[in-house]
Design a protein around this motif. Structure first.
Motif, PDB file in Angstrom:
ATOM      1  N   ARG A  20       0.846  -1.197   0.000  1.00  0.00           N
ATOM      2  CA  ARG A  20       0.000   0.000   0.000  1.00  0.00           C
ATOM      3  C   ARG A  20       0.877   1.241   0.000  1.00  0.00           C
ATOM      4  O   ARG A  20       2.089   1.173   0.224  1.00  0.00           O
ATOM      5  N   LEU A  21       0.255   2.377  -0.255  1.00  0.00           N
ATOM      6  CA  LEU A  21       0.910   3.678  -0.250  1.00  0.00           C
ATOM      7  C   LEU A  21       0.209   4.588   0.734  1.00  0.00           C
ATOM      8  O   LEU A  21      -1.026   4.599   0.821  1.00  0.00           O
ATOM      9  N   GLU A  22       0.984   5.344   1.493  1.00  0.00           N
ATOM     10  CA  GLU A  22       0.426   6.309   2.431  1.00  0.00           C
ATOM     11  C   GLU A  22       1.189   7.612   2.339  1.00  0.00           C
ATOM     12  O   GLU A  22       2.401   7.618   2.091  1.00  0.00           O
ATOM     13  N   ALA A  23       0.489   8.720   2.541  1.00  0.00           N
ATOM     14  CA  ALA A  23       1.097  10.044   2.553  1.00  0.00           C
ATOM     15  C   ALA A  23       1.161  10.545   3.986  1.00  0.00           C
ATOM     16  O   ALA A  23       0.157  10.479   4.711  1.00  0.00           O
ATOM     17  N   GLU A  24       2.328  11.040   4.384  1.00  0.00           N
ATOM     18  CA  GLU A  24       2.510  11.550   5.737  1.00  0.00           C
ATOM     19  C   GLU A  24       2.944  13.012   5.683  1.00  0.00           C
ATOM     20  O   GLU A  24       3.609  13.438   4.752  1.00  0.00           O
ATOM     21  N   GLU A  25       2.575  13.759   6.716  1.00  0.00           N
ATOM     22  CA  GLU A  25       3.009  15.144   6.855  1.00  0.00           C
ATOM     23  C   GLU A  25       4.334  15.169   7.613  1.00  0.00           C
ATOM     24  O   GLU A  25       4.479  14.531   8.649  1.00  0.00           O
ATOM     25  N   THR A  26       5.301  15.896   7.095  1.00  0.00           N
ATOM     26  CA  THR A  26       6.582  16.036   7.777  1.00  0.00           C
ATOM     27  C   THR A  26       6.510  17.175   8.792  1.00  0.00           C
ATOM     28  O   THR A  26       5.580  17.987   8.779  1.00  0.00           O
ATOM     29  N   THR A  27       7.510  17.230   9.668  1.00  0.00           N
ATOM     30  CA  THR A  27       7.530  18.287  10.678  1.00  0.00           C
ATOM     31  C   THR A  27       7.690  19.668  10.057  1.00  0.00           C
ATOM     32  O   THR A  27       7.300  20.672  10.649  1.00  0.00           O
ATOM     33  N   ALA A  28       8.285  19.724   8.852  1.00  0.00           N
ATOM     34  CA  ALA A  28       8.464  21.006   8.162  1.00  0.00           C
ATOM     35  C   ALA A  28       7.246  21.402   7.347  1.00  0.00           C
ATOM     36  O   ALA A  28       7.264  22.414   6.643  1.00  0.00           O
ATOM     37  N   GLY A  29       6.186  20.594   7.412  1.00  0.00           N
ATOM     38  CA  GLY A  29       4.980  20.901   6.661  1.00  0.00           C
ATOM     39  C   GLY A  29       4.947  20.349   5.256  1.00  0.00           C
ATOM     40  O   GLY A  29       4.016  20.633   4.498  1.00  0.00           O
ATOM     41  N   GLY A  30       5.939  19.531   4.897  1.00  0.00           N
ATOM     42  CA  GLY A  30       5.972  18.940   3.568  1.00  0.00           C
ATOM     43  C   GLY A  30       5.229  17.614   3.507  1.00  0.00           C
ATOM     44  O   GLY A  30       4.636  17.152   4.494  1.00  0.00           O
ATOM     45  N   LEU A  31       5.290  17.002   2.346  1.00  0.00           N
ATOM     46  CA  LEU A  31       4.603  15.733   2.125  1.00  0.00           C
ATOM     47  C   LEU A  31       5.623  14.622   1.955  1.00  0.00           C
ATOM     48  O   LEU A  31       6.632  14.795   1.265  1.00  0.00           O
ATOM     49  N   LEU A  32       5.366  13.481   2.591  1.00  0.00           N
ATOM     50  CA  LEU A  32       6.238  12.318   2.501  1.00  0.00           C
ATOM     51  C   LEU A  32       5.412  11.122   2.069  1.00  0.00           C
ATOM     52  O   LEU A  32       4.397  10.797   2.704  1.00  0.00           O
ATOM     53  N   LEU A  33       5.821  10.496   0.966  1.00  0.00           N
ATOM     54  CA  LEU A  33       5.114   9.324   0.459  1.00  0.00           C
ATOM     55  C   LEU A  33       5.819   8.065   0.958  1.00  0.00           C
ATOM     56  O   LEU A  33       7.018   7.892   0.727  1.00  0.00           O
ATOM     57  N   VAL A  34       5.093   7.201   1.656  1.00  0.00           N
ATOM     58  CA  VAL A  34       5.649   5.969   2.199  1.00  0.00           C
ATOM     59  C   VAL A  34       5.026   4.791   1.468  1.00  0.00           C
ATOM     60  O   VAL A  34       3.793   4.649   1.431  1.00  0.00           O
ATOM     61  N   ALA A  35       5.874   3.953   0.875  1.00  0.00           N
ATOM     62  CA  ALA A  35       5.417   2.737   0.184  1.00  0.00           C
ATOM     63  C   ALA A  35       5.746   1.537   1.073  1.00  0.00           C
ATOM     64  O   ALA A  35       6.909   1.318   1.411  1.00  0.00           O
TER      65      ALA A  35
END
Length: 415
Positions: A20-35
């Motif tokens: 699966r794929l999930e999108a996470e918010e980073t501490t700097a306010g960016g986007l992180l895609l986790v596979a």
């Protein structure tokens, strides 16, 4: 939504099951895609050392994350279990994964991209573009080179080699470099500039030293002695550039001595004029401007001793232009001229040429030079400047192997 096959191509992974794929918010306010991934049945539970299929030992330290290439401006991570396996030959170890090499937290595609970019751009550009630190770039380059050389013998088939040294840091810190004349690649490099360092190369070469036919170098005895001892059949060839430089240095030493004598006698004007002839005397005649040719012609009448020294230097250049039999005759005549010229600097030059005459003749007959090595040294100096220096010789050696050793990996996804 894109199917899983396309996502695996985008992430640069093979033999991998995408869960699966999930999108996470980073501490700097960016986007992180986790596979979230796992090895497929063919590549699961394999020993990282021998690639053998093994039994599961335990869950290890739990789940781990690896860094693949970014998707556009979005950072990505791969997350998977990291179980340990028991290998009959290597014991308990963390199971290998198909998307990364053992011990690395980056995917193979990411490491190959970092190595290729480091070979073609400054480290500051690599760190900014791929969002990694300088230390990470150095570690990745070292691992890529280690993998590229693991299954290959870079010393196999050597016949004609060149040996030289290059300073990699202040304080007389040098690397010894060996280049294969067949393709111009660096085949060996190590820290140091002495007989012990070069003997390390011959230790690695072993019995294959008997296949060496020619070795090009400068006049350094720390090169000549190990070559004579470990490869006595190989012909030592002096680099023409260094031999001509002996003549150029002798000419410049004479010019400076004559200018100093004029100043001591209170003739500041002629001394200043003589000082301005330095580049006229050492440049090739074909590169002189009209004004410089006029000045040189004037020296023929106003300073016969300096002009005679200039002609001796030019004959030394012609020795290598003539080659073979013609060069041999010119060299013999030049040595005789130096002996009777009664110019101290050139009498010493004649003694030096007499000492190295057999090696110079080897150069004339083989036509070899250290031009490839000098080009390599120039490239390594540019690398050092581009990287603002290297803290360790191993880092520069790895970069030398990457850029001049034929070990730079291709960019992933390019045909």
């Amino acid at each position: 939504m894109l199917n899983k096959r396309v996502w695996k191509r985008l992430l640069g992974v093979e033999h991998t099951v995408l869960e699966r794929l999930e999108a996470e918010e980073t501490t700097a306010g960016g986007l992180l895609l986790v596979a979230y991934v796992r090895p497929d049945a063919l590549r699961a539970l394999r020993c990282p050392h021998c690639d053998r299929r093994c039994g599961r030992y335990d869950a290890g330290d739990g789940r781990r994350r690896w860094r693949p290439l970014d998707l556009g401006t979005v950072r990505c991570l791969l997350e998977a279990d990291a179980p340990r396996v028991r290998c009959p030959g290597h014991g308990v170890a963390v199971a290998a994964v198909p998307w990364a090499h053992p011990g690395s937290r980056f995917t193979t595609c990411f490491e190959d991209t970092v190595a290729w970019t480091a070979a073609h751009a400054p480290f500051s550009t690599v760190t900014r573009l791929l969002r990694v630190t300088w230390r990470t770039v150095t570690g990745i380059v070292t691992r890529v080179i280690a993998r590229a050389t693991a299954g290959a013998d870079r010393l196999d088939g050597l016949e004609r080699i060149g040996i030289d040294e290059i300073a990699y840091r202040k304080g007389h810190r040098y690397l010894t470099i060996v280049v294969n004349h067949a393709d111009g690649t660096i085949v060996w490099a190590a820290e140091g500039r002495n007989c012990a360092t070069l003997n390390t190369f011959f230790d690695a070469l072993g019995g294959r030293a008997a296949a060496l036919t020619h070795v090009t170098c400068d006049g350094a005895e720390w090169i000549h002695r190990p070559v004579r001892e470990r490869a006595p059949q190989a012909l030592l060839c002096l680099d023409p550039f260094h031999v001509v430089k002996w003549g150029t240095d002798a000419l410049d030493a004479l010019r400076r001595r004559m200018a100093a004598d004029l100043r001591r006698r209170g003739r500041a004007g002629p001394a200043a004029a003589l000082k301005g002839t330095r580049w006229i005397l050492i440049r090739n005649p074909g590169d002189l401007t009209g004004t410089q040719r006029t000045t040189l012609a004037g020296l023929q009448h106003t300073n016969k001793r300096l002009y005679r020294a200039y002609l001796i230097k030019e004959q030394l250049r012609q020795v290598f232009a003539a080659r073979a039999d013609g060069g041999r005759a010119l060299l013999a005549g030049l040595i005789a001229w130096c002996r009777r010229c009664r110019i101290t600097e050139f009498v010493k030059l004649g003694a030096t040429l007499t000492r190295f005459q057999p090696l110079i003749i080897n150069t004339l007959e083989s036509g070899l030079s250290n031009a490839r090595l000098e080009a390599t040294n120039t490239h390594l100096r540019a690398l050092t400047k581009r990287a603002n220096g290297f803290h360790t010789p191993d880092a520069l050696i790895a970069m030398a192997a990457l850029t001049r050793g034929g070990l730079c990996p291709p960019l992933p996804g390019r045909l």
